[in-house]
Structure formats: C-alpha cells, structure tokens
Motif scaffolding. Sequence first.
Motif, PDB file in Angstrom:
ATOM      1  N   ILE A  37       8.957  10.691  11.642  1.00 34.63           N
ATOM      2  CA  ILE A  37       8.431   9.432  11.101  1.00 34.63           C
ATOM      3  C   ILE A  37       6.943   9.250  11.435  1.00 34.63           C
ATOM      4  CG2 ILE A  37       9.182   7.961  13.013  1.00 34.63           C
ATOM      5  CD1 ILE A  37       9.892   5.836  10.840  1.00 34.63           C
TER       6      ILE A  37
ATOM      7  N   ASN B 144       0.805  -1.231   0.000  1.00 40.20           N
ATOM      8  CA  ASN B 144       0.000   0.000   0.000  1.00 40.20           C
ATOM      9  C   ASN B 144       0.838   1.280   0.000  1.00 40.20           C
ATOM     10  OD1 ASN B 144      -3.110  -0.427   0.121  1.00 40.20           O
ATOM     11  ND2 ASN B 144      -2.215  -2.093   1.324  1.00 40.20           N
ATOM     12  N   GLY B 145       2.126   1.140   0.149  1.00 42.65           N
ATOM     13  CA  GLY B 145       3.015   2.305   0.038  1.00 42.65           C
ATOM     14  C   GLY B 145       3.680   2.366  -1.331  1.00 42.65           C
TER      15      GLY B 145
ATOM     16  N   PHE C 280      -1.739   6.738   5.445  1.00 38.36           N
ATOM     17  CA  PHE C 280      -2.354   5.477   5.011  1.00 38.36           C
ATOM     18  C   PHE C 280      -3.882   5.399   5.052  1.00 38.36           C
ATOM     19  CE2 PHE C 280       2.056   4.361   5.138  1.00 38.36           C
ATOM     20  CZ  PHE C 280       2.165   3.625   3.973  1.00 38.36           C
TER      21      PHE C 280
ATOM     22  N   CYS D  85      12.175  10.403   6.294  1.00 35.89           N
ATOM     23  CA  CYS D  85      11.520  10.301   7.616  1.00 35.89           C
ATOM     24  C   CYS D  85      12.398  10.928   8.704  1.00 35.89           C
ATOM     25  CB  CYS D  85      11.243   8.846   7.970  1.00 35.89           C
ATOM     26  SG  CYS D  85       9.897   8.132   7.051  1.00 35.89           S
TER      27      CYS D  85
ATOM     28  N   GLU E  63      14.011   1.291  14.490  1.00 37.43           N
ATOM     29  CA  GLU E  63      13.827   2.262  13.400  1.00 37.43           C
ATOM     30  C   GLU E  63      13.929   3.699  13.917  1.00 37.43           C
ATOM     31  OE1 GLU E  63      10.244   1.353  11.201  1.00 37.43           O
ATOM     32  OE2 GLU E  63      10.700   2.819   9.644  1.00 37.43           O
TER      33      GLU E  63
ATOM     34  N   ARG F 290      -5.908  -6.879   5.856  1.00 44.81           N
ATOM     35  CA  ARG F 290      -6.894  -6.110   6.621  1.00 44.81           C
ATOM     36  C   ARG F 290      -8.250  -6.769   6.481  1.00 44.81           C
ATOM     37  NH1 ARG F 290      -5.131  -2.102   3.035  1.00 44.81           N
ATOM     38  NH2 ARG F 290      -7.270  -1.463   2.546  1.00 44.81           N
TER      39      ARG F 290
ATOM     40  N   TYR G 246      -5.900   3.353   2.293  1.00 41.82           N
ATOM     41  CA  TYR G 246      -6.674   2.165   2.687  1.00 41.82           C
ATOM     42  C   TYR G 246      -8.142   2.291   2.280  1.00 41.82           C
ATOM     43  CZ  TYR G 246      -2.741   0.303   5.375  1.00 41.82           C
ATOM     44  OH  TYR G 246      -1.528  -0.220   5.741  1.00 41.82           O
TER      45      TYR G 246
ATOM     46  N   PHE H  76       2.788   7.742   9.004  1.00 41.64           N
ATOM     47  CA  PHE H  76       1.712   6.752   9.148  1.00 41.64           C
ATOM     48  C   PHE H  76       0.325   7.375   8.956  1.00 41.64           C
ATOM     49  CE2 PHE H  76       5.457   5.056  11.164  1.00 41.64           C
ATOM     50  CZ  PHE H  76       5.539   3.820  10.548  1.00 41.64           C
TER      51      PHE H  76
ATOM     52  N   CYS I 238       5.821  -4.893  11.138  1.00 39.55           N
ATOM     53  CA  CYS I 238       5.990  -3.505  10.683  1.00 39.55           C
ATOM     54  C   CYS I 238       5.025  -2.600  11.433  1.00 39.55           C
ATOM     55  CB  CYS I 238       5.763  -3.419   9.179  1.00 39.55           C
ATOM     56  SG  CYS I 238       4.037  -3.644   8.674  1.00 39.55           S
ATOM     57  N   GLY I 239       4.836  -1.400  10.920  1.00 33.93           N
ATOM     58  CA  GLY I 239       3.904  -0.455  11.533  1.00 33.93           C
ATOM     59  C   GLY I 239       4.623   0.568  12.393  1.00 33.93           C
TER      60      GLY I 239
ATOM     61  N   TYR J 256      -8.372 -11.118   1.607  1.00 33.52           N
ATOM     62  CA  TYR J 256      -7.348 -10.109   1.297  1.00 33.52           C
ATOM     63  C   TYR J 256      -6.085 -10.802   0.767  1.00 33.52           C
ATOM     64  CZ  TYR J 256      -4.169  -6.107   2.072  1.00 33.52           C
ATOM     65  OH  TYR J 256      -3.245  -5.087   1.913  1.00 33.52           O
TER      66      TYR J 256
ATOM     67  N   ARG K  95       5.441  -7.100   0.343  1.00 31.78           N
ATOM     68  CA  ARG K  95       4.850  -7.410   1.655  1.00 31.78           C
ATOM     69  C   ARG K  95       3.565  -6.605   1.848  1.00 31.78           C
ATOM     70  NH1 ARG K  95       9.598  -5.900   5.731  1.00 31.78           N
ATOM     71  NH2 ARG K  95      10.823  -6.868   4.111  1.00 31.78           N
ATOM     72  N   THR K  96       2.654  -7.188   2.587  1.00 34.34           N
ATOM     73  CA  THR K  96       1.429  -6.448   2.908  1.00 34.34           C
ATOM     74  C   THR K  96       0.779  -6.973   4.179  1.00 34.34           C
ATOM     75  OG1 THR K  96      -0.555  -5.453   1.949  1.00 34.34           O
ATOM     76  CG2 THR K  96      -0.300  -7.821   1.601  1.00 34.34           C
ATOM     77  N   THR K  97       0.047  -6.068   4.849  1.00 32.39           N
ATOM     78  CA  THR K  97      -0.653  -6.393   6.095  1.00 32.39           C
ATOM     79  C   THR K  97      -2.106  -6.710   5.745  1.00 32.39           C
ATOM     80  OG1 THR K  97       0.613  -4.490   6.942  1.00 32.39           O
ATOM     81  CG2 THR K  97      -0.954  -5.535   8.458  1.00 32.39           C
TER      82      THR K  97
ATOM     83  N   HIS L   5      10.953  -5.205  11.276  1.00 36.48           N
ATOM     84  CA  HIS L   5      11.360  -3.804  11.373  1.00 36.48           C
ATOM     85  C   HIS L   5      11.927  -3.653  12.787  1.00 36.48           C
ATOM     86  CE1 HIS L   5       8.895  -3.281   7.843  1.00 36.48           C
ATOM     87  NE2 HIS L   5       9.190  -2.004   7.780  1.00 36.48           N
TER      88      HIS L   5
END
Length: 364
Positions: A88, A36-37, A95, A291, A240, A145, A99, A92, A209-210, A155, A141-143, A237
């Motif tokens: 940073i 999604n990024g 999104f 960031c 960071e 939902r 989304y 977030f 992540c997140g 999904y 990669r993806t989360t 991650h």
Amino acid sequence: MSDIAGPAAAAFSSLDAAQIQFLQSLPKAELHAHLNGSIPISVLQELAAERASSSSSSSGSSSSESISDELVLSGIQKLLKGVTLDKIDDFFTLFPAIYALTSTPDALRRATRAVLRTFLDVSDPSLNPNPYPQCSYLELRTTPRQNTHMDREIYLRCVLEEVETYPPSRAGLIVSIDRKMGEETVKEILHLAMKLKKEGRRVVGLDLCGDPTAGDMGVLEPYFLEAKKAGLGVTLHIAETTQNTPEETLKLLSYNPDRLGHATFLNEETISIVLQKKMCIEICLSSNLLCKTVPTLESHHIHQYLKAGHPIAISSDDILPFRTSLLAEYALLLAKPPYGLGLTEDQVRTVAEMSLKARFGSSE
Ligand code: 6MZ
C-alpha cells in the motif's frame, strides 16, 4: 468499459448483457471516491501538455507543489500503463505527479468537473447506448491543499462550485483531513468545512485519510467531535493495514464515526463495536486487492458484513490508479466465483440500497 482492468474488469467481462443492464439500472451511491484519485487520465494528459508548453515558454510556475516535468510525465506514464503495487505504501507515491497538475484553481475545477461527469453523467450515447450513469448519488471527497496559487479555502470553493452544478440529491462534498497534518492544519480545515456548511455550501462530511501508517491519532478527537456537533457526517479510514494497532482503531472508534473506510483489520472487540453501533463500512474491493491488503475475494472482510446484514457501501476509492468503475465494483458482487462473490440480484439490490441509506447528504 475499455479503461478498466484487473479483477473488476474480469468480473465485468464474465457478466451477460442482462446482468450488466441490471447493475446499470440499480440506484446506488458512491460514498468513497477521492477526487485526485479519480481524474480521467485523458484530463491529466491535457493538463500535463499545457504545463509542458507553459513551462517551456516561460520560466515556469513556482508552486510549492511543482516537480520536474520529467517526474510528471513518468507519473502519467505509470498510470497509463497500469500501476502494480507491491504494498500500500507504493500507492501514495503516485500523488505528487497528480498534485502538480491540479495545483491551480483552473486545473482543479477542470479535474473536478471531469470526475463529477464520470460518475454522474450518462456517457456519450453514441459510445454507450445505455442511459445510466455510474451512480445515482456521489459523495466526492478531497483534501484541501495550499500552494502559491490558492489557499485551502479557495481550493474548497473551487471544488464546491463544480459539485453544486448538480442538485443535492446527486452530489455532496466530504472534506478530507490527511493523517500527516499537524493539529493547526486540522483545525483550519475543520473550521473551513464548518464555515462553508454554515454558508449553505454543499459540505456534508469530514474524512480522515492518507498514509495509514502516518500521524498521531490521539490528538484528533476534539476536532471530529466538533465536526459531528456541527452536523457534519464523519467517516474515518480505519484499520487499513496490519500496522494499524488495535489501540489506534479503538481510539478512532471513540470519535463515534458514522462510517468507516476499509476497516480491514478489526479484531473481535472492534468488530463488535462496529456491529453494535451499525457504522456503515465503505468497501473498496479492487483497491484492497490491488494494494494487497486483502489477498483474495474469498478472504475479504465483506463476507462477515454480508452475513450479519450490516450496512456497507460498495465504493471505488481511486478509479484512476485502480482502473475500475463503480459499476465494475458491483460486478465483483454479482459475478460467479472465481471472478466475483456470486451474490444474487436480490442481494446486490439490498447492498445498493444500503449505500443510499448511508449518505450524509440530503435526498431532497
Ligand atoms: C488512504 C487514501 C486512499 O484528497 O487529494 N487516499 N488514503 N487510503 C487510501 N486507499 C488506498 N486513497 C486515496 O485525493 C487523493 C488523496 O486521498 C487519499 C490520499 O491522501 C491521497 O493523497 P485528494 O482529492
């Protein structure tokens, strides 16, 4: 390369045609790209236009991810103009608008298809006479939902259907867990990833992540250990931001990950573990600069790994907000200072080879 901007674009512009040709022809793997990024802005604009027309002709959908059309449009405008982040945390907030636009199976499939094309297909030869894709292999990669249109399993199946239109030697999927998720959700996602892998679907790894300041990292250990036992690669991650404590970093390292995202703020103790265990570091130069977790290229932690000959994988993180590309991230290696690190072509080739070696997916 007109859609890139910032430090990567400056590095890219400083290269001559032979250097660009060298970077393009270099076999390389993109191992750290969030779905999604990474959606092309043109696709988000299309989805936003469709959403606007369908919500004016009906009462609109009641997705749990629905936000007002105004917020979606202002989110897209921000991305179009190019986002400037003070820290940073601001990242977030981008999104929710994205989304809202990828909240149905159809939109998610279209977004995934566009991301895969961006990385893996040769762009229109009339626009780009060079027959090289951004990368030889992509681990997207993806989360997963859930909302009123789909559950997490749907999904993942939607994304996998698109990933699997490419052969295993070109694309694989890493399933992401968000640090904010509760244990029940983590368990659900892990079991979905394992189930899909068992079915022979192209799930190659599990990611954490997140928002780096969210969540309790003390409770996730059994899930990541189970993932490893099931043959999934594990990438986390880690460290960071300066808010990530050495205790948390040690805890995450005890999960024995194969690869680490960012790993910006390691102390002597944690660096020595990483070096000794040869955990590959996924390095996202533009992301870190934009960031503001790393002030300059000269002070970037990549230098210590280059010096040590430690495995790294140059990656793009989120090409949409960071307005970069994998090629432009490699330009940051090859360009002479102040635009880049000034590595030789041989050194850049070695780095690209490292990315291919660090793949979770097979190279059949
Ligand atoms: C941590 C990041 C990230 O999963 O919805 N994400 N997490 N650090 C980063 N570096 C700046 N960049 C992206 O892709 C978007 C999600 O990936 C994570 C965030 O959780 C973001 O919501 P997916 O496809």
